[in-house]
Structures are given as C-alpha cells and as structure tokens.
Design a protein around this motif. Structure first.
Motif, PDB file in Angstrom:
ATOM      1  N   MET A  33       0.813  -1.210   0.000  1.00 20.77           N
ATOM      2  CA  MET A  33       0.000   0.000   0.000  1.00 20.77           C
ATOM      3  C   MET A  33       0.852   1.269   0.000  1.00 20.77           C
ATOM      4  SD  MET A  33      -3.213  -0.926   0.020  1.00 20.77           S
ATOM      5  CE  MET A  33      -4.056   0.551   0.596  1.00 20.77           C
ATOM      6  N   SER A  34       2.177   1.123  -0.052  1.00 18.66           N
ATOM      7  CA  SER A  34       3.055   2.287   0.087  1.00 18.66           C
ATOM      8  C   SER A  34       2.909   3.284  -1.052  1.00 18.66           C
ATOM      9  CB  SER A  34       4.519   1.837   0.198  1.00 18.66           C
ATOM     10  OG  SER A  34       4.936   1.172  -0.991  1.00 18.66           O
ATOM     11  N   ASP A  35       2.517   2.813  -2.240  1.00 14.83           N
ATOM     12  CA  ASP A  35       2.388   3.721  -3.373  1.00 14.83           C
ATOM     13  C   ASP A  35       0.926   3.971  -3.763  1.00 14.83           C
ATOM     14  OD1 ASP A  35       1.849   1.195  -4.316  1.00 14.83           O
ATOM     15  OD2 ASP A  35       3.061   1.387  -6.136  1.00 14.83           O
ATOM     16  N   VAL A  36       0.009   3.598  -2.875  1.00 16.01           N
ATOM     17  CA  VAL A  36      -1.418   3.821  -3.125  1.00 16.01           C
ATOM     18  C   VAL A  36      -1.827   5.160  -2.516  1.00 16.01           C
ATOM     19  CG1 VAL A  36      -3.760   2.990  -2.648  1.00 16.01           C
ATOM     20  CG2 VAL A  36      -1.934   1.352  -3.187  1.00 16.01           C
ATOM     21  N   HIS A  37      -2.538   5.965  -3.299  1.00 12.52           N
ATOM     22  CA  HIS A  37      -2.995   7.280  -2.848  1.00 12.52           C
ATOM     23  C   HIS A  37      -4.516   7.344  -2.909  1.00 12.52           C
ATOM     24  CE1 HIS A  37       1.176   8.596  -3.134  1.00 12.52           C
ATOM     25  NE2 HIS A  37       1.208   8.075  -4.363  1.00 12.52           N
ATOM     26  N   SER A  41      -7.144   3.542  -8.095  1.00 14.72           N
ATOM     27  CA  SER A  41      -8.054   2.423  -8.363  1.00 14.72           C
ATOM     28  C   SER A  41      -7.412   1.096  -7.976  1.00 14.72           C
ATOM     29  CB  SER A  41      -8.418   2.380  -9.845  1.00 14.72           C
ATOM     30  OG  SER A  41      -9.116   3.546 -10.234  1.00 14.72           O
ATOM     31  N   ILE A  42      -8.209   0.231  -7.372  1.00 12.84           N
ATOM     32  CA  ILE A  42      -7.789  -1.137  -7.070  1.00 12.84           C
ATOM     33  C   ILE A  42      -8.889  -2.074  -7.551  1.00 12.84           C
ATOM     34  CG2 ILE A  42      -7.225  -2.823  -5.286  1.00 12.84           C
ATOM     35  CD1 ILE A  42      -6.079  -0.596  -3.603  1.00 12.84           C
ATOM     36  N   ALA A  43      -8.532  -3.021  -8.414  1.00 11.15           N
ATOM     37  CA  ALA A  43      -9.498  -4.018  -8.864  1.00 11.15           C
ATOM     38  C   ALA A  43      -9.716  -5.011  -7.734  1.00 11.15           C
ATOM     39  CB  ALA A  43      -8.987  -4.727 -10.113  1.00 11.15           C
ATOM     40  N   THR A  44     -10.960  -5.114  -7.293  1.00 13.88           N
ATOM     41  CA  THR A  44     -11.330  -5.975  -6.171  1.00 13.88           C
ATOM     42  C   THR A  44     -12.252  -7.059  -6.699  1.00 13.88           C
ATOM     43  OG1 THR A  44     -11.195  -4.021  -4.735  1.00 13.88           O
ATOM     44  CG2 THR A  44     -12.312  -5.972  -3.845  1.00 13.88           C
ATOM     45  N   GLU A  53     -10.104   5.824   1.485  1.00 12.66           N
ATOM     46  CA  GLU A  53      -9.392   5.849   2.769  1.00 12.66           C
ATOM     47  C   GLU A  53      -8.418   4.679   2.748  1.00 12.66           C
ATOM     48  OE1 GLU A  53     -10.422   5.242   7.503  1.00 12.66           O
ATOM     49  OE2 GLU A  53     -11.968   6.070   6.195  1.00 12.66           O
ATOM     50  N   LYS A  54      -7.267   4.846   3.399  1.00 12.13           N
ATOM     51  CA  LYS A  54      -6.278   3.767   3.365  1.00 12.13           C
ATOM     52  C   LYS A  54      -5.426   3.765   4.620  1.00 12.13           C
ATOM     53  CE  LYS A  54      -2.260   4.507   1.980  1.00 12.13           C
ATOM     54  NZ  LYS A  54      -0.934   4.606   1.324  1.00 12.13           N
ATOM     55  N   GLY A  55      -4.836   2.609   4.884  1.00  8.57           N
ATOM     56  CA  GLY A  55      -3.867   2.453   5.961  1.00  8.57           C
ATOM     57  C   GLY A  55      -2.758   1.552   5.461  1.00  8.57           C
ATOM     58  N   ASP A  56      -1.897   1.107   6.352  1.00  7.82           N
ATOM     59  CA  ASP A  56      -0.775   0.269   5.955  1.00  7.82           C
ATOM     60  C   ASP A  56      -1.208  -1.084   5.397  1.00  7.82           C
ATOM     61  OD1 ASP A  56       0.988   2.239   6.706  1.00  7.82           O
ATOM     62  OD2 ASP A  56       1.326   1.407   8.713  1.00  7.82           O
ATOM     63  N   ASP A  57      -2.340  -1.594   5.886  1.00  9.04           N
ATOM     64  CA  ASP A  57      -2.768  -2.916   5.448  1.00  9.04           C
ATOM     65  C   ASP A  57      -4.251  -2.973   5.088  1.00  9.04           C
ATOM     66  OD1 ASP A  57      -3.901  -2.675   7.944  1.00  9.04           O
ATOM     67  OD2 ASP A  57      -3.240  -4.639   8.667  1.00  9.04           O
ATOM     68  N   GLU A  85      -5.703  -6.220  -7.404  1.00  3.77           N
ATOM     69  CA  GLU A  85      -4.688  -5.736  -8.341  1.00  3.77           C
ATOM     70  C   GLU A  85      -4.760  -4.218  -8.403  1.00  3.77           C
ATOM     71  OE1 GLU A  85      -3.327  -5.704 -13.046  1.00  3.77           O
ATOM     72  OE2 GLU A  85      -5.117  -6.816 -12.463  1.00  3.77           O
ATOM     73  N   LYS A  86      -3.641  -3.568  -8.175  1.00  4.96           N
ATOM     74  CA  LYS A  86      -3.581  -2.111  -8.318  1.00  4.96           C
ATOM     75  C   LYS A  86      -3.564  -1.759  -9.801  1.00  4.96           C
ATOM     76  CE  LYS A  86       0.100  -1.977  -5.706  1.00  4.96           C
ATOM     77  NZ  LYS A  86       1.271  -1.523  -4.911  1.00  4.96           N
ATOM     78  N   ALA A  87      -3.988  -0.528 -10.110  1.00  5.82           N
ATOM     79  CA  ALA A  87      -3.998  -0.092 -11.504  1.00  5.82           C
ATOM     80  C   ALA A  87      -2.604  -0.212 -12.097  1.00  5.82           C
ATOM     81  CB  ALA A  87      -4.497   1.345 -11.597  1.00  5.82           C
ATOM     82  N   MET A  88      -2.565  -0.561 -13.382  1.00  5.89           N
ATOM     83  CA  MET A  88      -1.298  -0.805 -14.072  1.00  5.89           C
ATOM     84  C   MET A  88      -0.473   0.473 -14.203  1.00  5.89           C
ATOM     85  SD  MET A  88      -0.832  -2.194 -17.951  1.00  5.89           S
ATOM     86  CE  MET A  88       0.797  -2.409 -18.676  1.00  5.89           C
ATOM     87  N   ARG A  89       0.833   0.353 -13.997  1.00  2.00           N
ATOM     88  CA  ARG A  89       1.777   1.454 -14.235  1.00  2.00           C
ATOM     89  C   ARG A  89       2.279   1.366 -15.682  1.00  2.00           C
ATOM     90  NH1 ARG A  89       5.427   2.971  -9.626  1.00  2.00           N
ATOM     91  NH2 ARG A  89       7.027   2.787 -11.228  1.00  2.00           N
ATOM     92  N   THR A  90       2.601   2.496 -16.270  1.00  2.00           N
ATOM     93  CA  THR A  90       3.059   2.507 -17.661  1.00  2.00           C
ATOM     94  C   THR A  90       4.425   1.851 -17.834  1.00  2.00           C
ATOM     95  OG1 THR A  90       3.989   4.721 -17.350  1.00  2.00           O
ATOM     96  CG2 THR A  90       1.748   4.574 -18.229  1.00  2.00           C
TER      97      THR A  90
END
Length: 219
Positions: A33-37, A41-44, A53-57, A85-90
């Motif tokens: 989660m360190s690079d999630v802001h 988007s997160i595919a669930t 909202e987010k935390g460490d886990d 899955e987090k959104a894809m990075r370029t």
C-alpha cells in the motif's frame, strides 16, 4: 487499466451501509500500500474501485447500488476473500490482457474436476455474453486473466494450474460459486465497429446472424 495478474488476496473486513450504497473495507497483509494514494483504483475481484481511505494494510472504497446489482458483491460478506490488483503502471510488465475493471456479468461455477497437474473448471456465463467468449480467447474471472480452453454454448472451460489456485481466490471455488466476468474489450469494440455508420441508429443488441450475413461477415 489492469492486466488481470493478481498481486495479492485480501479479505473483506467490513461492509457498512451508506443508504443504497456500501462502504467496503478490505484488509491485506501482502498488498503493498506504500504507493497507493486516495483516488487510486484497485481491482477488487475484478471490480474497479476507488480508494477513499487507506492504511498500511487496508483500504476503503464506496460500492454503488448499481455495482452491487450487477456484480458478485451481492453475495459478499465480512470474511469473504477477494483478488486484488492495483492499476497498471506505464513502466510495468504487461503479463495478462487489457482489463478495464468493468464487470459485464456474473457467471456461476458449473463443475470442478481435479486432474494430476491442473484443475478443470467449467463456468456458465449469462447468455448475453456467450458471443464474446471464444476458444483460446481471454476472459477475466474475478479479476484474473485466463485463457478459455473450450466453449459449449454459454459455458466455458478453464485449465487452472496449482500456482493460480494458490495465489487467487479461485482455489476457494465450489460448484455454484458466483464469479465476476469481464469479456475481452477488443471483442466489444469489434462488435460496435461492425455496425459502421449504422452505429448511431442501432442498439448493439440488435446484431444478429441475419445482420452479419447481410453485411458480408457470414457466408
């Protein structure tokens, strides 16, 4: 955009009612989660959700009544496991196929047969999606990019290796399990393109065998 390559498995820890919608809390000890802001988007389980909202886990996301109605979220509860899955990075490797996170319908597991080196799973898709599912084509099942190995009507078969069963919630499947399905986005665009100039005046669902024959796609 996503690739259908699952990064982690999480668990729904809370489903809080917000009128017609719900606020979902997903916890995972293995998703970075360190690079999630906020706003990412997160595919669930294949559904593209926005992090509010987010935390460490953990992260929280709002799920609309429309999403609940047309996805497997109607069957989820606290304790349900979900693919993440987090959104894809370029600059990342494209290992699966183009996945939008927009679920087309809910299918159901028809049968599970264990073989020596793989598990054979048959899934029944809604009839409206059958035309998009092709032998050796791609399909997204609960967010997982998979290859269709056989098709019979609206049912399709998957061969699943031990790694996929271990690293995703597919290992939890039983006969009758509801699964989120997203068909190959290219198939959807091809269907629309086939209409040509008629697209502005034709419902996509109006495409039939007669239409295809009249326009030279069938002989």
């Amino acid at each position: 955009m996503f690739t259908g390559i699952i990064e982690a498995v999480g668990e729904i820890s809370a489903l809080d009612n917000k009128g017609d919608d719900i606020r979902l809390t997903v916890q995972s000890k293995t998703l970075d989660m360190s690079d999630v802001h906020l706003g990412d988007s997160i595919a669930t389980n294949g559904v593209c959700l926005t992090v509010v909202e987010k935390g460490d886990d953990y992260y929280r996301a709002d799920v609309s009544a429309e999403t609940i109605k047309y996805t497997g979220f109607a069957n989820y509860s606290a304790g349900s496991r979900v693919n993440l899955e987090k959104a894809m990075r370029t600059d990342s490797r494209f290992g699966g196929h183009i996945v939008s996170g927009h679920v087309d319908g809910v299918g159901h597991v028809e049968s599970i047969v264990e073989h020596t080196r793989y598990v054979e799973v048959w899934v029944k898709a809604p009839d409206s999606l059958a035309k998009y599912i092709a032998h050796k084509g791609s399909i997204t099942v609960d967010g997982v990019s998979l290859t269709v190995n056989e098709v019979k009507g609206a049912s399709f078969m998957l061969w699943l290796i031990p790694h996929t069963l271990k690293e995703t919630v597919i290992g939890d499947y039983k006969v009758g399990t509801a699964v989120n399905l997203e068909v190959d986005v290219i198939a959807r665009y091809l269907e629309r393109l086939m209409l040509g100039d008629k697209a502005a005046h034709t419902d996509t669902h109006d495409i039939s065998l007669n239409f295809l024959a009249e326009h030279g796609y069938l002989k």
